[in-house]
Scaffold this motif. Structure first.
Motif, PDB file in Angstrom:
ATOM      1  N   LEU A   1      23.095  26.983  27.579  1.00 56.73           N
ATOM      2  CA  LEU A   1      23.438  27.623  28.854  1.00 56.73           C
ATOM      3  C   LEU A   1      23.478  29.141  28.725  1.00 56.73           C
ATOM      4  O   LEU A   1      23.139  29.858  29.679  1.00 56.73           O
ATOM      5  N   ALA A   2      23.860  29.650  27.562  1.00 56.28           N
ATOM      6  CA  ALA A   2      23.833  31.103  27.351  1.00 56.28           C
ATOM      7  C   ALA A   2      22.395  31.621  27.392  1.00 56.28           C
ATOM      8  O   ALA A   2      22.131  32.695  27.947  1.00 56.28           O
ATOM      9  N   LEU A   3      21.450  30.845  26.830  1.00 59.24           N
ATOM     10  CA  LEU A   3      20.033  31.228  26.910  1.00 59.24           C
ATOM     11  C   LEU A   3      19.553  31.229  28.358  1.00 59.24           C
ATOM     12  O   LEU A   3      18.839  32.135  28.784  1.00 59.24           O
TER      13      LEU A   3
ATOM     14  N   ASP B   1       2.074  32.468  36.417  1.00 61.19           N
ATOM     15  CA  ASP B   1       1.974  32.473  34.955  1.00 61.19           C
ATOM     16  C   ASP B   1       3.087  33.275  34.270  1.00 61.19           C
ATOM     17  O   ASP B   1       3.581  32.844  33.229  1.00 61.19           O
ATOM     18  N   PRO B   2       3.516  34.430  34.813  1.00 65.17           N
ATOM     19  CA  PRO B   2       4.570  35.187  34.133  1.00 65.17           C
ATOM     20  C   PRO B   2       5.908  34.440  34.029  1.00 65.17           C
ATOM     21  O   PRO B   2       6.750  34.813  33.226  1.00 65.17           O
ATOM     22  N   LEU B   3       6.102  33.388  34.812  1.00 70.93           N
ATOM     23  CA  LEU B   3       7.368  32.653  34.792  1.00 70.93           C
ATOM     24  C   LEU B   3       7.357  31.463  33.834  1.00 70.93           C
ATOM     25  O   LEU B   3       8.399  30.842  33.609  1.00 70.93           O
ATOM     26  N   ILE B   4       6.215  31.138  33.273  1.00 68.54           N
ATOM     27  CA  ILE B   4       6.081  29.913  32.479  1.00 68.54           C
ATOM     28  C   ILE B   4       7.046  29.889  31.300  1.00 68.54           C
ATOM     29  O   ILE B   4       7.751  28.895  31.089  1.00 68.54           O
ATOM     30  N   ASP B   5       7.104  30.949  30.514  1.00 70.08           N
ATOM     31  CA  ASP B   5       7.946  30.924  29.309  1.00 70.08           C
ATOM     32  C   ASP B   5       9.415  30.712  29.646  1.00 70.08           C
ATOM     33  O   ASP B   5      10.090  29.879  29.036  1.00 70.08           O
ATOM     34  N   HIS B   6       9.937  31.454  30.619  1.00 67.67           N
ATOM     35  CA  HIS B   6      11.350  31.325  30.973  1.00 67.67           C
ATOM     36  C   HIS B   6      11.658  29.979  31.625  1.00 67.67           C
ATOM     37  O   HIS B   6      12.696  29.364  31.344  1.00 67.67           O
ATOM     38  N   ALA B   7      10.761  29.505  32.479  1.00 64.35           N
ATOM     39  CA  ALA B   7      10.980  28.200  33.125  1.00 64.35           C
ATOM     40  C   ALA B   7      10.926  27.081  32.088  1.00 64.35           C
ATOM     41  O   ALA B   7      11.758  26.165  32.112  1.00 64.35           O
TER      42      ALA B   7
END
Length: 172
Positions: free
Chosen positions: A102-104, A37-43
Motif C-alpha cells: 500500500l505504501a508503493l 502507455d505512460p500509465l502501464i508501469d504504475h497501473a
C-alpha cells in the motif's frame, strides 16, 4: 471542451500467483489500446500489489474482480474481494520482505482508498492522472477564404496545468 466517454474493463479471477501475471498483461494491453502507455508501469505495479494482498490475506476465498475505468482524465484501478477486513498500511523496515504494497501504491498513484462493503467484502482502489492527448492547434490548416484580419487569423495557445497531490481515503 471535448467530452470523452467512460472506458471500462473488468476481469474476474482467483488471486493466484499465475493469474496475477496474466492480469498485468491484460491491463497493459488494455492501456496500450486506450493509448495510455505512460500509465502501464504504475497501473501494473498497483494491480500486482492489490492482487498479492488478496492472495496473501483474503478469506474465505481468493475470488476477486479487477476493474479498470478511464473517466475523463482519471484512470481508476480497483480490486474487489470478499474479505470484509480492511487493509493496513505497515511501516516496513529495511529488512522486511513484505508489507510495502500500500505504501508503493500511495507513492505511485494520485490517490487511493478503501470502500468497505460490509460482510460482502471491500474494494481497494487507486487513481492515476491520464492526461488527454496533446493536440497542437497549429497542426490544423488556416481558415480559407478569410480576406481580413480577425479572430480566426491567429490560433489560440492551449496550456494545461496539473496539480499533483497524493491523497487517500476510507469511505464507510
Amino acid at each position: 471542451m471535448i467530452s470523452q466517454p467512460s472506458r471500462h474493463c473488468t476481469v474476474e479471477l482467483q488471486a493466484l500467483p499465475s493469474r496475477i501475471g496474466q492480469v498485468r498483461r491484460i491491463i497493459s494491453a488494455q492501456l496500450r489500446y486506450w493509448h495510455l502507455d505512460p500509465l502501464i508501469d504504475h497501473a501494473a505495479l498497483g494491480v500486482t500489489e492489490l492482487l498479492t494482498n488478496v492472495h496473501r490475506h483474503a478469506s474465505p476465498d481468493k475470488r476477486c474482480t479487477v476493474d479498470v475505468e478511464l473517466l475523463l482524465d482519471r484512470l481508476t484501478v480497483s480490486v474487489q474481494d470478499h474479505d470484509p477486513r480492511l487493509p493496513t498500511v505497515f511501516d516496513a523496515d529495511a529488512s522486511s520482505t513484505h508489507g510495502r504494497g500500500l505504501a508503493l501504491i500511495a507513492a505511485v498513484s494520485e490517490s487511493w482508498g478503501v470502500r468497505p462493503r460490509g460482510e460482502a467484502g471491500k474494494v481497494v482502489w487507486f487513481t492515476l492522472p491520464a492526461d488527454p492527448p496533446v493536440v497542437s492547434l497549429s497542426a490544423y490548416p488556416a481558415v480559407y477564404g478569410a480576406t481580413t484580419t480577425g479572430p480566426l487569423t491567429k490560433l489560440p495557445e492551449v496550456v494545461v496545468e496539473r496539480a499533483s497531490t497524493a491523497r487517500s481515503a476510507v469511505a464507510g
